[in-house]
Structures are given as structure tokens and as C-alpha cells.
Design a protein around this motif. Sequence first.
Motif, mmCIF file in Angstrom:
data_model
loop_
_atom_site.group_PDB
_atom_site.id
_atom_site.type_symbol
_atom_site.label_atom_id
_atom_site.label_comp_id
_atom_site.label_asym_id
_atom_site.label_seq_id
_atom_site.Cartn_x
_atom_site.Cartn_y
_atom_site.Cartn_z
ATOM 1 N N VAL A 290 0.835 -1.207 0.000
ATOM 2 C CA VAL A 290 0.000 0.000 0.000
ATOM 3 C C VAL A 290 0.866 1.252 0.000
ATOM 4 O O VAL A 290 0.577 2.227 -0.695
ATOM 5 C CB VAL A 290 -0.959 -0.001 1.211
ATOM 6 N N PHE A 291 1.974 1.236 0.757
ATOM 7 C CA PHE A 291 2.873 2.381 0.787
ATOM 8 C C PHE A 291 3.454 2.661 -0.597
ATOM 9 O O PHE A 291 3.683 3.810 -0.971
ATOM 10 C CB PHE A 291 4.016 2.140 1.781
ATOM 11 N N THR A 292 3.676 1.614 -1.333
ATOM 12 C CA THR A 292 4.230 1.784 -2.675
ATOM 13 C C THR A 292 3.203 2.368 -3.640
ATOM 14 O O THR A 292 3.519 3.231 -4.465
ATOM 15 C CB THR A 292 4.734 0.431 -3.220
ATOM 16 N N VAL A 293 1.953 1.930 -3.514
ATOM 17 C CA VAL A 293 0.910 2.338 -4.463
ATOM 18 C C VAL A 293 0.183 3.614 -4.007
ATOM 19 O O VAL A 293 -0.003 4.546 -4.789
ATOM 20 C CB VAL A 293 -0.108 1.189 -4.654
ATOM 21 N N VAL A 294 -0.259 3.635 -2.770
ATOM 22 C CA VAL A 294 -1.011 4.782 -2.222
ATOM 23 C C VAL A 294 -0.393 5.169 -0.875
ATOM 24 O O VAL A 294 -0.891 4.758 0.177
ATOM 25 C CB VAL A 294 -2.512 4.450 -2.047
ATOM 26 N N PRO A 295 0.679 5.956 -0.870
ATOM 27 C CA PRO A 295 1.406 6.251 0.372
ATOM 28 C C PRO A 295 0.531 6.819 1.488
ATOM 29 O O PRO A 295 0.683 6.434 2.652
ATOM 30 C CB PRO A 295 2.455 7.264 -0.076
ATOM 31 N N TRP A 296 -0.408 7.739 1.145
ATOM 32 C CA TRP A 296 -1.210 8.358 2.207
ATOM 33 C C TRP A 296 -2.090 7.330 2.922
ATOM 34 O O TRP A 296 -2.317 7.433 4.136
ATOM 35 C CB TRP A 296 -2.074 9.487 1.649
ATOM 36 N N LEU A 297 -2.563 6.335 2.165
ATOM 37 C CA LEU A 297 -3.389 5.297 2.776
ATOM 38 C C LEU A 297 -2.543 4.414 3.696
ATOM 39 O O LEU A 297 -2.994 4.031 4.788
ATOM 40 C CB LEU A 297 -4.049 4.450 1.682
ATOM 41 N N GLY A 298 -1.330 4.094 3.250
ATOM 42 C CA GLY A 298 -0.425 3.331 4.113
ATOM 43 C C GLY A 298 -0.130 4.075 5.400
ATOM 44 O O GLY A 298 -0.109 3.488 6.489
ATOM 45 N N THR A 335 8.122 3.875 8.879
ATOM 46 C CA THR A 335 8.328 4.348 10.244
ATOM 47 C C THR A 335 7.747 5.735 10.470
ATOM 48 O O THR A 335 7.269 6.049 11.565
ATOM 49 C CB THR A 335 9.831 4.354 10.591
ATOM 50 N N ALA A 336 7.760 6.583 9.440
ATOM 51 C CA ALA A 336 7.366 7.989 9.613
ATOM 52 C C ALA A 336 5.970 8.159 10.230
ATOM 53 O O ALA A 336 5.804 8.935 11.185
ATOM 54 C CB ALA A 336 7.468 8.721 8.278
ATOM 55 N N ALA A 405 -1.569 9.933 7.646
ATOM 56 C CA ALA A 405 -1.885 10.144 6.227
ATOM 57 C C ALA A 405 -1.165 11.377 5.686
ATOM 58 O O ALA A 405 -0.605 11.350 4.575
ATOM 59 C CB ALA A 405 -3.395 10.290 6.045
ATOM 60 N N LEU A 406 -1.141 12.460 6.444
ATOM 61 C CA LEU A 406 -0.472 13.682 6.002
ATOM 62 C C LEU A 406 1.033 13.494 5.899
ATOM 63 O O LEU A 406 1.669 13.933 4.927
ATOM 64 C CB LEU A 406 -0.783 14.826 6.978
ATOM 65 N N ILE A 407 1.622 12.832 6.876
ATOM 66 C CA ILE A 407 3.074 12.617 6.867
ATOM 67 C C ILE A 407 3.495 11.777 5.675
ATOM 68 O O ILE A 407 4.442 12.121 4.948
ATOM 69 C CB ILE A 407 3.513 11.952 8.187
ATOM 70 N N SER A 408 2.782 10.668 5.439
ATOM 71 C CA SER A 408 3.158 9.795 4.327
ATOM 72 C C SER A 408 2.807 10.407 2.976
ATOM 73 O O SER A 408 3.483 10.157 1.976
ATOM 74 C CB SER A 408 2.470 8.434 4.476
ATOM 75 N N ALA A 409 1.753 11.219 2.912
ATOM 76 C CA ALA A 409 1.424 11.917 1.665
ATOM 77 C C ALA A 409 2.539 12.887 1.287
ATOM 78 O O ALA A 409 2.732 13.185 0.099
ATOM 79 C CB ALA A 409 0.101 12.664 1.812
ATOM 80 N N GLY A 410 3.267 13.370 2.278
ATOM 81 C CA GLY A 410 4.391 14.267 2.025
ATOM 82 C C GLY A 410 5.678 13.549 1.680
ATOM 83 O O GLY A 410 6.726 14.193 1.517
ATOM 84 N N GLY A 411 5.635 12.224 1.602
ATOM 85 C CA GLY A 411 6.830 11.467 1.238
ATOM 86 C C GLY A 411 7.905 11.459 2.302
ATOM 87 O O GLY A 411 9.091 11.274 2.004
ATOM 88 N N VAL A 412 7.513 11.631 3.553
ATOM 89 C CA VAL A 412 8.482 11.676 4.650
ATOM 90 C C VAL A 412 8.912 10.259 5.030
ATOM 91 O O VAL A 412 8.091 9.334 5.049
ATOM 92 C CB VAL A 412 7.886 12.389 5.874
ATOM 93 N N ALA A 413 10.187 10.070 5.341
ATOM 94 C CA ALA A 413 10.722 8.771 5.751
ATOM 95 C C ALA A 413 11.741 8.976 6.851
ATOM 96 O O ALA A 413 12.280 10.083 7.029
ATOM 97 C CB ALA A 413 11.350 8.052 4.568
ATOM 98 N N ILE A 438 5.367 18.607 9.522
ATOM 99 C CA ILE A 438 4.980 19.419 10.674
ATOM 100 C C ILE A 438 3.465 19.449 10.813
ATOM 101 O O ILE A 438 2.922 19.328 11.920
ATOM 102 C CB ILE A 438 5.547 20.853 10.538
ATOM 103 N N LEU A 439 2.765 19.603 9.677
ATOM 104 C CA LEU A 439 1.308 19.619 9.710
ATOM 105 C C LEU A 439 0.754 18.298 10.239
ATOM 106 O O LEU A 439 -0.172 18.282 11.071
ATOM 107 C CB LEU A 439 0.765 19.891 8.307
ATOM 108 N N GLY A 440 1.331 17.185 9.772
ATOM 109 C CA GLY A 440 0.881 15.871 10.239
ATOM 110 C C GLY A 440 1.095 15.682 11.726
ATOM 111 O O GLY A 440 0.224 15.143 12.438
ATOM 112 N N LEU A 441 2.247 16.124 12.232
ATOM 113 C CA LEU A 441 2.529 15.992 13.659
ATOM 114 C C LEU A 441 1.587 16.855 14.492
ATOM 115 O O LEU A 441 1.097 16.427 15.552
ATOM 116 C CB LEU A 441 3.985 16.380 13.937
#
Length: 629
Positions: A290-298, A335-336, A405-413, A438-441
Amino acid sequence: MSRRKVNENDGLLQDCKCAVLKGVGGEENVQSLVHCATRLRFVIKDDAKVDKVAVKATPGVIATAEAGGQYQVVIGNEVPEVFAEITKISKLGGTSASDGRAAQDGPKGNLVNRFIAMISAIFTPLVWALAGTGLLKAFLAAAVTFAWIDNTTTTYTILNALSDAFINFLPLALAITAAKYFNASQFTSLAIAGSFVYPSIVALNGVPGITFFGIPVTMVSYVSSVIPIIVIVWLQSHGERFLYAALPAAIRRFVTPMIIVIILVPLTFLVIGPLSNLISTGLAGGIGWVFTVVPWLGGAIMGGLWQVFVIFGLHWGFVPLMTAELQSTGLIYITAPLFAAVLAQAAAVAGVWVRTRNSNLKSLAAPATLSGFLAGITEPAIYGVNLPLKRPFVFGIVGGVLGGALISAGGVAANAFVLPSLLALPALFGTGNTVMLILGLLVAIIVPFGLTVILGFKDPVNEVAAVVDGTDLEVLSPLDGTAVALSEVPDAVFAGGDLGKGVAIIPRVGALYAPFDALVVAAFPTGHAIGLQHADGADVLIHVGIDTVKLGGKYFSLKVEKGQQVKAGDLLLEFDIKAITTAGYDITTPVIITNPKKYPTIGSPAAGPVAHGDPLFLAIAEEELATAK
């Protein structure tokens, strides 16, 4: 003797336990000891050795009575404390009437509520140690981050061991509390848990080709695990009862532990371990895709469910995925969003800290908040506060979903394998969109904190009932039946008002309802008595029948649990009047105020037919009497 006095004057408690035990002729003159809602119940070997005058004159003893082959010492609200103190200085006190087999007589309800109640009961004795060591872990992590201490020194090694040992060997502690909950042998449970964290067994984690008598074994880590030991101790409790009944008395005491250990430990390694590994590996693989296909959902899935995975021990399956991702790419995207999951639960418990008016809950929420935010140690928050209260745990999941969802949508790792916490945030900097991070946190922290503070939870203090004239309390009838004077109760202690003033009811329907909005402070597994506390401090005991504790819960069906908030008219208990009376017990039910110093008298007592919800009596507060004078 009030609860305040017991807490503030340990000497009085010490004197009470010693004097009572000495007065009944010492431990050697006691065949058995249990306690119910208000009394110590001794079965005496030689009645002539009991100094009844001395026992009755003991500070803290309200009265004494003899009934049903028992010598009863009436203590009142503090009977659990006195009972506990006597068990510390003697070998008395096997199973108290208030500590029945929780696995069988525990709270009713749906599976989720029963699971939460079980986990909460098993973790309750541990939460302060978890909170204290978690807070030490947070301070140590801060010291390393700000270069106050070098993590290569032996000083750090010692402090790290002090802060990490308890949670590392958590299965051992859980073995003790689970054994008590399920009525299993504590030391056999410890033997089982010890095998889980035995050094040579821990070293086999992840090693291929392990077999047990030729059967392949997938060895996983049980360090800090929760569910495996609880499941195994539950099985142990059933196995012990079967073996004790089946084996000859001459060998059962040492053969039973041997059989239990040799069957259940391999069963864990052969079944529970592989099953846990299969589920967690499947989850990890699916979420990785899921992280590979839809990061925000993962990110939403991991942020929302990570703490649930931890509770069930499924989080270990993600570790290989994390390490493999780090080795191949130098980053760990999975992990993010875990930072959102951890900080959201910490924020939820912070909301409890701010909102609750319960001093015990506030004092537990404070260190749990700090250890959650600073060190990522959320066990004290989850097991001690959020999960028992339910709503804060759900609010934490909501915050984790949105923030993750916000953190992973931003491509953070993460650029390192770290434990999510505020102090570990530098591991997320430099990858992906910093604004989204920052917004996700912020969302992960603000949403659960705000929901907890604004929408609240079932606080033991917050949900209050109306008080007549600002001081007096109107107690409604909890039963359908006939109200009679307390003096007509066929028990000298109740009839004499030794425990407090009130009214008795002869029930005609076997259903007991809450007489006002209250906190359930005592819900005996035997079902014979329920203690309620009003928000202004009034304590009311409803004791269904006389000496019905001896039925051991038979003919009673408890509908609430200790710590539950109830509204006036809520069903608390059902009981079979015909069966109880046929068994030879009087069903007259006293309803009394058990803190008579605050409510020394009652007014407008009902007499004759009453229905539940009708006014029963008015508890008049001490302040009101003083004003009247």
C-alpha cells in the motif's frame, strides 16, 4: 474508620490488623479468612481462644457478629485494606469474596468490552512501575539528545537497564497479574514466562532451521510481549483445574506444574509464535505494498493501527520490513507515520490529564504523557488510562490516522531505525515535504487532545448527579418491593446501624437499579453487593440479602463493573429471588450510607410498597445539620 484516616494513618491500619489477628487467637486458630463488602469473615478452629471483647474494642472495628459458622469482624469501607494487611503478615486469605475468579465471574458485555476490562485488570497493578520507568527512559533519552550524558559510558548502560528492564521482561510481571486474574498458580506462570525471555531462547529469534523433536519451529521475540503470556496463563488455569481433579493427591502438586510447562511452552513456540508471525508478516507485506501504491493510505493505516498492533504483539512482523527497507534504500517510509500514532496516544492521555478531576487518574496521566511524548513509551498511557477509558484511545487512533496520512502523503521517511518520539524527530528531517511533516505531527497531537478535552470521557468525578439543597442527597429505590426500617433486617450489624443509616427493601422483582448517578466503586464478582459513590462523596452500599456472599455468585448476574459510571435507573444486577430463598437465605436488602460522618442521619424514609425510581430516603449531610442547628 474513614478511608481518609486509613490513608493518612498507616499506624492505625497496622494496629487494626495485628489486634484483630491476635484477638481471634492468632493465625493458627483460623481455618480460613475471606472478606465481603464490609466484613472480615473468619472460620475459627477453637471459639474459646477468641477474645471477642478485645476484637470489638480494636480501633477501626465497627462491630462483630457470629453467623453461618463464621466470626465476622465488621470494618466497613476499609475492609479490603485490612484484609490485604493481614495477608501480608500471615498465610491467611486465599480467595476473598471480593476477588472471585474474574475469568468466570467478570463483567458481562460484548467481547471488546470484556477484552478491555480483562487487559485493564491485569495491567492495573503494573501501570505505576511502567509509568515510572517510562519517565526515567524519557529523561535518559533527553539527556543523550542534549549531550548531557554519553551513551557509550557504563553510567548510561546502568541507567538504561534501570529504565528498560521492566518493560523488557514485561511477560514476567504479566504472568503474576494474569495468574491472579485467572486463578492460576503464579509461580508456574512465572516459569512459563521465564522461558519466553530466557537468554538462549531470545537468541533463537529469527534463526532458521529450529526444530522441536523434529517439528519445525518459527521462533519470534516474546520480549515486551503482552498477549502470548495472557493467553497461555488462561489455558494454564483450565489445565491446572483438570489436573488437580484427575491426579492423585500424593503427586499432583509437583506433577501438575511439570505437565503444564512441558505442554504449554512448546505449544506457544509451535503455534502462537508461528501464527503471530504469519499474521504480522502478512500485514507488513500488505501495508508495504500500500505504501508503494497509495502512500497516504499506508500512512493512515499505520498511524491508526500501530498501537493496536502493539497490543496484540503483531508489530514485530514489521521490523524485518523496516530493516530491509533501510538496508536497500537508506530510508524507512513505514516508520514515519508511527510518530503520529505514538504522539496521538500521548496527546490523548494529556487531554485526560487536563480534563479529569480524579486525583489518581491525573497523577497517572502526568508521567504517562511525558514518557509518551519524550521517549515514545506509550504503555502507561494505553494500559493505564486510554484503553480503560476507551474514548481517549479511539481519539488517539483518529489523530494517528489523520497525522499518519499527512506525513506519508508528504513522502516523509526515517533515515534511521528509531523509536518514535519527539526526541527522535531529527530522524525524519531532510526527507520529503517538511511542511507536511509538521502539519501531520500537529494534527496528530491537536486532534486527540482536543477531542479528549472537549468531548470528554466517563470520568469518575465529572458525571455528577443532582444534590438536593446543594448538600443533601436523594436516594431513589433501587428495587421493586417493600421498604422496611433498617432495624427489621435480620442481621445485628445492619439493624443496629453500625455501618450507617438507611432503609431496607424486601424485593419482589430480582432486578437492581442505580439509585442515583454514580461511580461503581465495588462490584463484587459474587454479585451479592454493590458499592456506589456519588460525585459529592456519598458512599452507598446495596447488600442483596443476608450472608448471600456464601452463594459464591450463584443466582446472581452482575451487569456492571468496578470503575463504571452509571446513571440513575441503570440496571446493575439481576438475581433469582426464588432460588436464593429456597437455598435458605433471607433476601432483605439494606441500602445504607456507609460514610456516616458525612451523612450522619437520613430523612423521609420510605415505608411500604416502592418501585425502583421512587424516593427511598434523603441522606442529610453534616453541613446541613450544622446549619439547621
